[in-house]
Design a protein around this motif. Structure first.
Motif, PDB file in Angstrom:
ATOM      1  N   ASN A  23       1.040  -1.039   0.185  1.00 15.67           N
ATOM      2  CA  ASN A  23      -0.363   0.648   0.268  1.00 15.67           C
ATOM      3  C   ASN A  23       1.094   1.027   0.332  1.00 15.67           C
ATOM      4  OD1 ASN A  23       0.665   0.541   2.411  1.00 15.67           O
ATOM      5  ND2 ASN A  23      -1.264  -0.519   3.682  1.00 15.67           N
ATOM      6  N   THR A  24       0.165   2.398   0.195  1.00 18.03           N
ATOM      7  CA  THR A  24       1.200   3.698  -0.399  1.00 18.03           C
ATOM      8  C   THR A  24       1.824   4.262   1.272  1.00 18.03           C
ATOM      9  OG1 THR A  24      -0.615   4.712   1.306  1.00 18.03           O
ATOM     10  CG2 THR A  24      -0.350   4.648  -1.820  1.00 18.03           C
ATOM     11  N   GLU A  25       2.019   3.087   1.997  1.00 19.10           N
ATOM     12  CA  GLU A  25       2.515   3.501   3.079  1.00 19.10           C
ATOM     13  C   GLU A  25       3.586   2.634   3.401  1.00 19.10           C
ATOM     14  OE1 GLU A  25      -0.761   2.169   5.757  1.00 19.10           O
ATOM     15  OE2 GLU A  25      -1.801   4.378   5.632  1.00 19.10           O
ATOM     16  N   SER A  68      -5.684   1.015 -11.378  1.00 24.55           N
ATOM     17  CA  SER A  68      -4.977   1.118  -9.763  1.00 24.55           C
ATOM     18  C   SER A  68      -3.336   0.668  -9.308  1.00 24.55           C
ATOM     19  CB  SER A  68      -5.779   0.881  -8.845  1.00 24.55           C
ATOM     20  OG  SER A  68      -7.069   1.367  -8.771  1.00 24.55           O
ATOM     21  N   ASP A  72       6.973  -0.687  -9.174  1.00 22.44           N
ATOM     22  CA  ASP A  72       7.314   0.452  -8.091  1.00 22.44           C
ATOM     23  C   ASP A  72       8.590  -1.043  -8.059  1.00 22.44           C
ATOM     24  OD1 ASP A  72       9.352   1.405  -6.601  1.00 22.44           O
ATOM     25  OD2 ASP A  72       7.804   1.428  -4.941  1.00 22.44           O
ATOM     26  N   VAL A  79       2.733  -1.268  -5.929  1.00 22.33           N
ATOM     27  CA  VAL A  79       1.949  -0.660  -5.363  1.00 22.33           C
ATOM     28  C   VAL A  79       0.562   0.295  -5.592  1.00 22.33           C
ATOM     29  CG1 VAL A  79       2.345   1.532  -3.491  1.00 22.33           C
ATOM     30  CG2 VAL A  79       3.900   0.296  -3.813  1.00 22.33           C
ATOM     31  N   PRO A  81      -2.560   2.475  -4.508  1.00 19.66           N
ATOM     32  CA  PRO A  81      -2.552   4.091  -3.908  1.00 19.66           C
ATOM     33  C   PRO A  81      -3.464   4.606  -3.370  1.00 19.66           C
ATOM     34  CG  PRO A  81      -3.536   4.100  -5.894  1.00 19.66           C
ATOM     35  CD  PRO A  81      -3.786   2.636  -5.835  1.00 19.66           C
ATOM     36  N   SER A  83      -5.230   3.177   1.845  1.00 21.70           N
ATOM     37  CA  SER A  83      -4.606   2.846   2.840  1.00 21.70           C
ATOM     38  C   SER A  83      -4.848   1.696   3.333  1.00 21.70           C
ATOM     39  CB  SER A  83      -4.764   3.779   4.048  1.00 21.70           C
ATOM     40  OG  SER A  83      -6.376   3.937   3.977  1.00 21.70           O
TER      41      SER A  83
END
Length: 120
Positions: A23-25, A68, A72, A79, A81, A83
């Protein structure tokens, strides 16, 4: 040909399946179990991402719109985007839910993640 983000525009499904997803984290959330194809429009309906479980027992599956996912190289994976909270609240499916034509699952995923539908 490359995409706007510099990635190639074609990739073998065999290279996608099994790839880790974050995820984005930067938290590992699962891996791509499969991709569902839309034969009528020649598009990818969604990626099937497996979350949790052990050796396939208790694992749940999320349908995530293909657009989506962004590869990376730093993570050597995709990944999304979203949470942790968004992913935890997302529609969850058993693998049997993903068989058939997949349109209900596709529609639910695109609506939940607020991704513009490719089929309209």
């Amino acid at each position: 040909m490359t995409t706007p983000s510099g990635h190639t525009s074609a990739i073998q499904a065999s290279r996608v399946i099994g790839t880790e997803v974050y995820n984005t984290e930067g938290r590992h959330i699962g891996s791509i179990e499969n991709v569902m194809l839309d034969k009528m429009s020649n598009n990818i309906m969604f990626a099937v991402i497996g979350f949790g479980g052990f050796l396939g027992i208790g694992e749940k599956y999320h349908a995530v719109p293909w657009a989506s996912l962004d590869y990376d190289p730093g993570h050597n994976g995709y990944v999304v985007p979203f949470s942790k909270e968004q992913l935890e609240a997302a529609p969850v499916h058993d693998i049997s839910d993903l068989t058939g034509d997949g349109t209900r699952v596709r529609d639910d995923a695109y609506t939940y993640y607020k991704v513009p539908p490719y089929w309209i």
